[in-house]
Design a protein around this motif. Structure first.
Motif, PDB file in Angstrom:
ATOM      1  N   ALA A  35     -29.953 -20.573 -16.241  1.00 62.75           N
ATOM      2  CA  ALA A  35     -29.304 -21.528 -15.649  1.00 62.75           C
ATOM      3  C   ALA A  35     -30.245 -22.752 -15.088  1.00 62.75           C
ATOM      4  CB  ALA A  35     -28.133 -20.952 -14.934  1.00 62.75           C
ATOM      5  N   VAL A  36     -29.447 -23.743 -14.985  1.00 66.31           N
ATOM      6  CA  VAL A  36     -29.944 -24.720 -14.239  1.00 66.31           C
ATOM      7  C   VAL A  36     -29.116 -25.329 -13.127  1.00 66.31           C
ATOM      8  CG1 VAL A  36     -31.005 -27.125 -14.165  1.00 66.31           C
ATOM      9  CG2 VAL A  36     -31.708 -25.545 -15.966  1.00 66.31           C
ATOM     10  N   LEU A  37     -29.061 -25.260 -11.953  1.00 67.84           N
ATOM     11  CA  LEU A  37     -28.411 -25.892 -10.782  1.00 67.84           C
ATOM     12  C   LEU A  37     -28.839 -27.198 -10.646  1.00 67.84           C
ATOM     13  CD1 LEU A  37     -26.366 -25.092  -8.343  1.00 67.84           C
ATOM     14  CD2 LEU A  37     -28.612 -24.940  -7.019  1.00 67.84           C
ATOM     15  N   THR A  47     -29.652 -27.252   1.346  1.00 65.54           N
ATOM     16  CA  THR A  47     -28.957 -26.288   2.020  1.00 65.54           C
ATOM     17  C   THR A  47     -27.918 -25.632   0.972  1.00 65.54           C
ATOM     18  OG1 THR A  47     -27.278 -28.173   2.548  1.00 65.54           O
ATOM     19  CG2 THR A  47     -28.832 -27.283   4.368  1.00 65.54           C
ATOM     20  N   TYR A  48     -27.438 -26.545  -0.095  1.00 66.15           N
ATOM     21  CA  TYR A  48     -26.373 -25.827  -0.967  1.00 66.15           C
ATOM     22  C   TYR A  48     -27.285 -24.953  -2.048  1.00 66.15           C
ATOM     23  CZ  TYR A  48     -22.620 -25.374  -4.456  1.00 66.15           C
ATOM     24  OH  TYR A  48     -21.433 -24.955  -5.153  1.00 66.15           O
ATOM     25  N   TYR A  49     -28.331 -25.236  -2.160  1.00 60.96           N
ATOM     26  CA  TYR A  49     -29.322 -24.464  -3.126  1.00 60.96           C
ATOM     27  C   TYR A  49     -29.396 -23.198  -2.438  1.00 60.96           C
ATOM     28  CZ  TYR A  49     -33.791 -22.853  -4.438  1.00 60.96           C
ATOM     29  OH  TYR A  49     -35.111 -22.170  -4.944  1.00 60.96           O
ATOM     30  N   LYS A  50     -29.715 -23.144  -0.942  1.00 55.49           N
ATOM     31  CA  LYS A  50     -29.878 -21.808  -0.394  1.00 55.49           C
ATOM     32  C   LYS A  50     -28.731 -21.024  -0.417  1.00 55.49           C
ATOM     33  CE  LYS A  50     -34.282 -22.133   1.175  1.00 55.49           C
ATOM     34  NZ  LYS A  50     -35.216 -20.945   0.547  1.00 55.49           N
ATOM     35  N   LYS A  51     -27.451 -21.656  -0.428  1.00 57.44           N
ATOM     36  CA  LYS A  51     -26.391 -20.930  -0.302  1.00 57.44           C
ATOM     37  C   LYS A  51     -26.296 -20.151  -1.806  1.00 57.44           C
ATOM     38  CE  LYS A  51     -23.299 -23.626   2.408  1.00 57.44           C
ATOM     39  NZ  LYS A  51     -22.000 -24.656   2.198  1.00 57.44           N
ATOM     40  N   VAL A  52     -26.707 -20.811  -2.880  1.00 59.79           N
ATOM     41  CA  VAL A  52     -26.295 -20.412  -4.048  1.00 59.79           C
ATOM     42  C   VAL A  52     -27.476 -19.170  -4.312  1.00 59.79           C
ATOM     43  CG1 VAL A  52     -27.074 -20.980  -6.727  1.00 59.79           C
ATOM     44  CG2 VAL A  52     -25.684 -22.493  -5.188  1.00 59.79           C
ATOM     45  N   LEU A  53     -28.543 -19.342  -3.853  1.00 61.13           N
ATOM     46  CA  LEU A  53     -29.799 -18.182  -3.864  1.00 61.13           C
ATOM     47  C   LEU A  53     -28.994 -16.639  -3.387  1.00 61.13           C
ATOM     48  CD1 LEU A  53     -33.121 -19.551  -3.161  1.00 61.13           C
ATOM     49  CD2 LEU A  53     -32.464 -18.896  -5.403  1.00 61.13           C
ATOM     50  N   GLY A  60     -34.916 -18.208  -7.822  1.00 69.21           N
ATOM     51  CA  GLY A  60     -34.525 -19.725  -7.766  1.00 69.21           C
ATOM     52  C   GLY A  60     -35.994 -20.514  -7.776  1.00 69.21           C
ATOM     53  N   ILE A  61     -36.015 -21.383  -8.513  1.00 78.04           N
ATOM     54  CA  ILE A  61     -37.298 -22.198  -8.359  1.00 78.04           C
ATOM     55  C   ILE A  61     -36.718 -23.917  -8.212  1.00 78.04           C
ATOM     56  CG2 ILE A  61     -39.592 -23.148  -9.375  1.00 78.04           C
ATOM     57  CD1 ILE A  61     -39.500 -20.304 -10.655  1.00 78.04           C
ATOM     58  N   GLU A  64     -35.444 -29.068   6.663  1.00 80.32           N
ATOM     59  CA  GLU A  64     -34.574 -28.332   5.402  1.00 80.32           C
ATOM     60  C   GLU A  64     -33.120 -28.926   5.229  1.00 80.32           C
ATOM     61  OE1 GLU A  64     -35.068 -24.114   4.744  1.00 80.32           O
ATOM     62  OE2 GLU A  64     -37.112 -24.623   4.455  1.00 80.32           O
ATOM     63  N   ASP A  65     -32.475 -29.411   6.387  1.00 82.20           N
ATOM     64  CA  ASP A  65     -30.892 -29.534   6.297  1.00 82.20           C
ATOM     65  C   ASP A  65     -30.970 -30.949   5.881  1.00 82.20           C
ATOM     66  OD1 ASP A  65     -30.426 -27.352   7.446  1.00 82.20           O
ATOM     67  OD2 ASP A  65     -30.212 -28.329   9.580  1.00 82.20           O
ATOM     68  N   SER A  66     -31.856 -31.972   5.757  1.00 84.59           N
ATOM     69  CA  SER A  66     -31.466 -33.067   5.019  1.00 84.59           C
ATOM     70  C   SER A  66     -32.321 -33.047   3.764  1.00 84.59           C
ATOM     71  CB  SER A  66     -32.190 -34.355   5.993  1.00 84.59           C
ATOM     72  OG  SER A  66     -33.723 -34.092   6.113  1.00 84.59           O
ATOM     73  N   ARG A  67     -33.058 -31.953   3.343  1.00 87.74           N
ATOM     74  CA  ARG A  67     -33.671 -32.112   2.147  1.00 87.74           C
ATOM     75  C   ARG A  67     -32.932 -32.231   0.892  1.00 87.74           C
ATOM     76  NH1 ARG A  67     -38.142 -27.396   1.511  1.00 87.74           N
ATOM     77  NH2 ARG A  67     -39.204 -28.478   3.157  1.00 87.74           N
ATOM     78  N   GLU A  68     -33.405 -32.875  -0.149  1.00 91.35           N
ATOM     79  CA  GLU A  68     -32.497 -32.969  -1.472  1.00 91.35           C
ATOM     80  C   GLU A  68     -33.515 -32.789  -2.485  1.00 91.35           C
ATOM     81  OE1 GLU A  68     -29.304 -36.230  -0.786  1.00 91.35           O
ATOM     82  OE2 GLU A  68     -31.347 -36.957  -1.397  1.00 91.35           O
ATOM     83  N   ILE A  69     -33.148 -31.944  -3.693  1.00 96.14           N
ATOM     84  CA  ILE A  69     -33.949 -31.835  -4.810  1.00 96.14           C
ATOM     85  C   ILE A  69     -32.879 -32.220  -6.047  1.00 96.14           C
ATOM     86  CG2 ILE A  69     -35.125 -29.754  -3.847  1.00 96.14           C
ATOM     87  CD1 ILE A  69     -33.191 -27.840  -4.983  1.00 96.14           C
ATOM     88  N   SER A  70     -33.846 -32.326  -7.173  1.00 97.69           N
ATOM     89  CA  SER A  70     -33.177 -32.614  -8.335  1.00 97.69           C
ATOM     90  C   SER A  70     -32.359 -31.565  -8.915  1.00 97.69           C
ATOM     91  CB  SER A  70     -34.411 -32.952  -9.433  1.00 97.69           C
ATOM     92  OG  SER A  70     -34.916 -34.241  -9.104  1.00 97.69           O
ATOM     93  N   GLY A  71     -32.836 -30.362  -8.708  1.00 96.99           N
ATOM     94  CA  GLY A  71     -32.325 -29.193  -9.229  1.00 96.99           C
ATOM     95  C   GLY A  71     -33.084 -27.948  -9.138  1.00 96.99           C
ATOM     96  N   ALA A  72     -32.745 -26.930  -9.700  1.00 96.13           N
ATOM     97  CA  ALA A  72     -33.447 -25.503  -9.616  1.00 96.13           C
ATOM     98  C   ALA A  72     -33.387 -24.497 -10.772  1.00 96.13           C
ATOM     99  CB  ALA A  72     -32.795 -24.698  -8.473  1.00 96.13           C
ATOM    100  N   TYR A  73     -34.390 -24.278 -11.297  1.00 96.86           N
ATOM    101  CA  TYR A  73     -34.026 -23.346 -12.484  1.00 96.86           C
ATOM    102  C   TYR A  73     -33.564 -21.673 -11.754  1.00 96.86           C
ATOM    103  CZ  TYR A  73     -37.711 -26.384 -14.683  1.00 96.86           C
ATOM    104  OH  TYR A  73     -38.319 -27.472 -15.045  1.00 96.86           O
ATOM    105  N   LEU A  74     -32.666 -21.383 -12.167  1.00 98.34           N
ATOM    106  CA  LEU A  74     -32.264 -20.067 -11.767  1.00 98.34           C
ATOM    107  C   LEU A  74     -32.480 -18.874 -12.793  1.00 98.34           C
ATOM    108  CD1 LEU A  74     -28.698 -21.075 -10.196  1.00 98.34           C
ATOM    109  CD2 LEU A  74     -30.936 -20.901  -9.172  1.00 98.34           C
ATOM    110  N   LYS A  75     -32.956 -17.685 -12.217  1.00100.22           N
ATOM    111  CA  LYS A  75     -32.820 -16.699 -13.124  1.00100.22           C
ATOM    112  C   LYS A  75     -31.699 -15.704 -12.577  1.00100.22           C
ATOM    113  CE  LYS A  75     -36.093 -13.393 -15.218  1.00100.22           C
ATOM    114  NZ  LYS A  75     -37.368 -12.906 -15.052  1.00100.22           N
ATOM    115  N   LEU A  76     -30.829 -15.228 -13.624  1.00 99.47           N
ATOM    116  CA  LEU A  76     -29.558 -14.396 -12.905  1.00 99.47           C
ATOM    117  C   LEU A  76     -29.524 -12.978 -13.437  1.00 99.47           C
ATOM    118  CD1 LEU A  76     -27.298 -17.338 -14.421  1.00 99.47           C
ATOM    119  CD2 LEU A  76     -28.164 -17.060 -12.204  1.00 99.47           C
TER     120      LEU A  76
END
Lengths: 169, 416
Positions: free
Chosen positions: B55-57, B84-90, B98-99, B227-239
């Protein structure tokens, strides 16, 4: 030659259209959690997706029509339902808001509710009634488990939607 | 060919059924070859690449756009998601790995993506296969050790002539005319071994490099440490998977939960790509329809040519029979002629079909980054040869039967 090519093009276009027409299905109602969908109000303003797992009853509030994969957040902190298991007396059940962290929910802005009760164990079929503040209005809630409930199927749903437009005017 | 007796010197010679029938047959096979190449090749180009990512976040927007950007380095990401949201998903029990990545930069027409360190050590571009820098595999160099070091994909390195130690200035954007980070020099320290995926056509820099690029301004540069203000385009997820490699059924609930958030969504490429095939399928069906129409017309041409040839050769056939040829021989000759015409037509259509794909592949690669190989032989290609032979036999059956019934004595004196 041009005529042949044109004819071939028209025929293949018609074939393609017929394939599309065959494949095209009307929007189906999907439930995200595998529960049964109970319509809120006539004309499917929204749905309550209901799932019974052992002694736990879970309710998710989702959109109307085919928008059943989109959560609708409810301001209520709890829901009070009158549950009537098949062949048993009515019981009152209070479902608490269960905010989902990934959905960025909080109590008072939550689409998921749940309650545990011993009387739910082994229940295969039940009906439940109550009220919920849905999309800004207090709405009656009726649940028929496991078939789901749709008031538009119950009554003659032949009223004209123009009435609503006129009301707005 | 079989029925050319040679006795009729001075008169017109009887040759194979008209050239037009073979040409049209050839055209139909050419159409079919192109269609199978296009369909099979495009599915192969996409299917090979989505493996390794469950999946891709990504941000809110088109799931197809997110899939194309994350996995095929095409299109642009429709937005950003909060770290911060990506970290929650992890933390979710179904998420194994997650990458994070940031897209939106380029160099020399190739995408420059900032990726988390795990991308080179833990990411599996295909089940069980990780990126290699080993010379034996075709790679060179090593992983980035500082933030101003980059790694090039095999194809990007080959086409841009990148050597270890070369430096480059990334472009802030993916379109022509986008500004270049003139003061940021990033050194190539590694070239990945070819993987046969879209990652070969990209350049990778460490995640922190992106935030510290000079032209990005102080707000973005702060993200490197905050990290609180950091943004990313997305993340590769292994489920989490269940038996036989199937995804855990709870994935749909995870997807539902994430999709209710304000700024993120979970995209499952295995669900998105079939939709893409459906879109492509429109063109696919059209091409198939046209190819089948031409094939149908070709069959009619071949049949009428054989019938015409039979009428013209009545005297030859009669002579043949007088010279000792049996009815069966004549029947066999007509049938062979039809089958061979059909077979040669198929071969003469298949070869240019593949040649055209070879020529078009170069332009498709430039425009979309997808790799089409003219050497890719689909199962349909293989079946096309015996099918053409069989079709030739079926078409030739009636003319052959007519030839079989032809009376030698009644036709020997008939003029053509």
């Amino acid at each position: 030659m041009i005529k042949k090519i044109f004819t071939a093009f028209i025929c293949s276009s018609l074939m393609t259209l017929s394939v599309y027409a065959h494949d095209h299905k009307e929007g189906e109602h999907k439930s995200a959690h595998g529960g049964c969908l109970n319509a809120i109000c006539e004309c499917e303003v929204g749905h309550a997706e209901v799932k019974l797992e052992g002694d736990t009853l879970k309710v998710w509030f989702v959109g109307g029509g085919s928008d059943t994969l989109k959560a609708v957040k409810i301001p209520d902190k709890e829901l009070i339902l009158s549950v009537v298991p098949e062949g048993a007396a009515a019981q009152s059940l209070i479902l608490k808001a269960v905010p989902n962290e990934l959905s960025e929910e909080s109590v008072g802005n939550c689409s998921q509710f749940a309650a545990k009760a011993d009387f739910l164990k082994g229940v295969k079929k039940f009906t439940a009634t109550g009220t919920v503040t849905f999309k800004g209005k207090k709405q009656p809630l009726r649940i028929e488990y496991p078939e789901g409930y749709d008031p538009d199927e119950d009554e003659d749903h032949d009223h004209d939607h123009k009435d609503k437009k006129e009301e707005k005017k | 060919m079989p029925l050319s007796t040679g006795h009729s010197a001075g008169r017109k010679t009887h040759e194979l059924p008209s050239d037009s029938s073979q040409e049209s047959y050839q055209t139909s096979q050419f159409n079919l070859a192109c269609r199978f190449q296009y369909s099979g090749g495009s599915e192969k180009a996409f299917a090979a690449d989505n493996l390794g990512v469950d999946a891709v976040l990504g941000p809110k927007g088109s799931p197809l756009q997110i899939t194309l950007n994350a996995l095929f380095h095409l299109e642009e990401m429709p937005g950003k998601i909060k770290w911060t949201y990506y970290k929650k998903v992890l933390k979710h029990p179904l998420v194994e790995q997650g990458i994070p990545f940031i897209s939106g930069h380029s160099y020399g027409g190739f995408r420059v993506n900032a990726v988390g360190d795990d991308f080179f050590t833990k990411f599996e571009y295909q089940p069980g296969q990780r990126f290699s820098f080993e010379a034996a595999d075709g790679g060179s160099g090593h992983l980035s050790e500082t933030k101003s070091e980059a790694i090039a994909g095999a194809e990007a390195a080959k086409l841009l002539g990148i050597k270890l130690g070369d430096t480059f200035n990334p472009t802030c954007g993916v379109n022509a005319g986008d500004p270049v980070h003139k003061h940021d020099f990033i050194k190539f320290v590694g070239i990945m071994a070819p993987t046969g995926t879209a990652h070969d056509r990209a350049i990778f820099i460490p995640l922190k490099s992106f935030y510290s690029l000079e032209g990005h301004g102080s707000a973005v540069q702060e993200m490197a440490d905050d990290e609180d203000s950091r943004e990313i385009s997305g993340a590769y997820l292994k489920l989490k998977h269940i038996r036989r490699g199937a995804l855990h059924p709870g994935i749909q609930e995870l997807k539902y939960d994430i999709n209710q958030s304000q700024g993120a969504q979970l995209v499952i490429p295995a669900e998105v790509l079939p939709r893409l095939y459906k879109i492509i399928g429109w063109a696919d069906t059209m091409i198939s329809g046209i190819a089948l129409m031409v094939l149908g017309l070709s069959c009619i041409f071949l049949f009428s040519s054989l019938m015409a040839a039979l009428r013209e050769r009545r005297r030859d056939i009669a002579l043949f029979r007088c010279l000792g040829a049996t009815r069966r021989t004549v029947f066999g000759l007509m049938l062979t002629e039809s089958a061979l015409t059909s077979l040669f037509g198929a071969l003469a259509g298949l070869i240019p079909g593949h040649v055209l794909v070879g020529i078009a592949a170069h332009y498709i690669k430039i425009e979309s980054g997808l790799h089409f190989s003219p050497l890719f032989i689909s199962s349909a290609d293989i079946w096309m040869i015996p099918a053409a032979l069989l079709l030739g036999i079926l078409i030739g059956f009636l003319p052959a039967f007519q030839a079989y019934r032809l009376g030698a004595l009644t036709n020997i004196n008939k003029e053509n």
